[in-house]
Scaffold this motif. Structure first.
Motif: not given
Ligand code: SAM
Length: 244
Positions: A18, A21, A126, A174-177, A192-193, A236, A238, A240
């Motif tokens: 992440f 990225s 997170t 934003r990614t939800d792992f 990933y993720p 999840k 989250e 951000h």
């Protein structure tokens, strides 16, 4: 501290791609890990971007004492994230991991982050959102009961985007792992993720739910269901990234 350390060591596997990225290694200036716990992630972030000068704080004197000895390159301080002991406009980057779900008045912490961030500075927040938990009914019951008993808000990540917007932050990424146990005995594996935890690591990550008063019964029912039926779950986390 052992559970938090094990969790952080797994969590950095998710954070690493992440951070790539969002070009984290290009960040410069002063950074703060707010609520750094055992310091594993602060030390990982320092190695990942040595151009940042890291400060870190935690409300626990014990954690800070331990971290001062273990990670002397970071400036450690005992401080509550709801009343940060740093001047206005100090930091270029703030990292806040797995803390908001543990505090009453998370709004106060978000306000403080805004105050101590420089204009244009970034903050990575997170946390898991327990509303996203999927699994068999007995596990759902345990997670929901823990969220009821827990003194803070285990669903706070749902509110964070609008609270941050109201404060004047904009969302950059934003990614939800996803943390999951698929009922096998494999060691944790990152796709990933998603992090596939495996049976025992998955259960050890939930061990804290057995601690609060009133949880013993549901926790032991869950444990026996979990072990005898190789139950599966997903949650999840989250993640951000905001800009001031
Ligand atoms: C689950 S741990 C997360 C530690 C670390 N950020 C990580 O992700 O590995 C939560 C940490 O938040 C700290 N904490 C709880 N309330 C806090 C507060 N009001 N201000 C600062 N730290 C706090 C706890 O002492 C604990 O170390």
């Amino acid at each position: 501290m052992p559970r938090l350390s094990a969790q952080a060591n797994l969590f950095r596997l998710l954070l690493d791609p992440f951070l790539d990225s969002v070009h984290f290694s290009e960040e410069k200036g002063k950074a703060l890990d707010a609520g750094a716990g055992p310091g594993i992630l602060a030390s990982f972030l320092l190695k990942k971007n040595p151009n940042l000068h890291w400060s870190a704080c935690d409300i626990s004197e014990e954690m800070v004492q331990y971290c001062k000895l273990s990670y002397p390159k970071i400036d450690w301080k005992v401080s509550d994230v709801r009343a940060l002991d740093y001047p206005d406009n100090t930091f270029d980057f703030i990292f806040n991991s797995m803390v908001l779900i543990h505090i009453k008045d998370p709004e106060k912490a978000l306000k403080e982050f805004y105050r101590v961030l420089k204009p244009g500075g970034k903050i990575l927040i997170t946390c898991p959102n327990d509303k996203t938990f999927t699994g068999p009914p007995v596990l759902q019951e345990m997670v929901a009961k823990h969220a009821q008993i827990h003194p803070a808000d285990r669903y706070v990540m749902e509110r964070v985007p609008s609270l941050m917007k109201d404060l004047g932050f904009t969302l950059d990424a934003r990614t939800d792992f996803i943390a999951t146990n698929e009922g096998n005995d494999d060691k944790p594996q990152l796709v990933y993720p998603t992090i596939h935890l495996g049976m025992m690591t998955g259960w050890s990550m939930m061990s804290f739910m057995g601690h609060p008063e009133g949880m013993a019964d549901v926790y032991s029912r869950c444990q026996s269901e979990y072990m005898s039926n190789r139950v599966r779950f997903t949650l999840k986390i989250e993640t951000h990234l905001y800009r001031k």
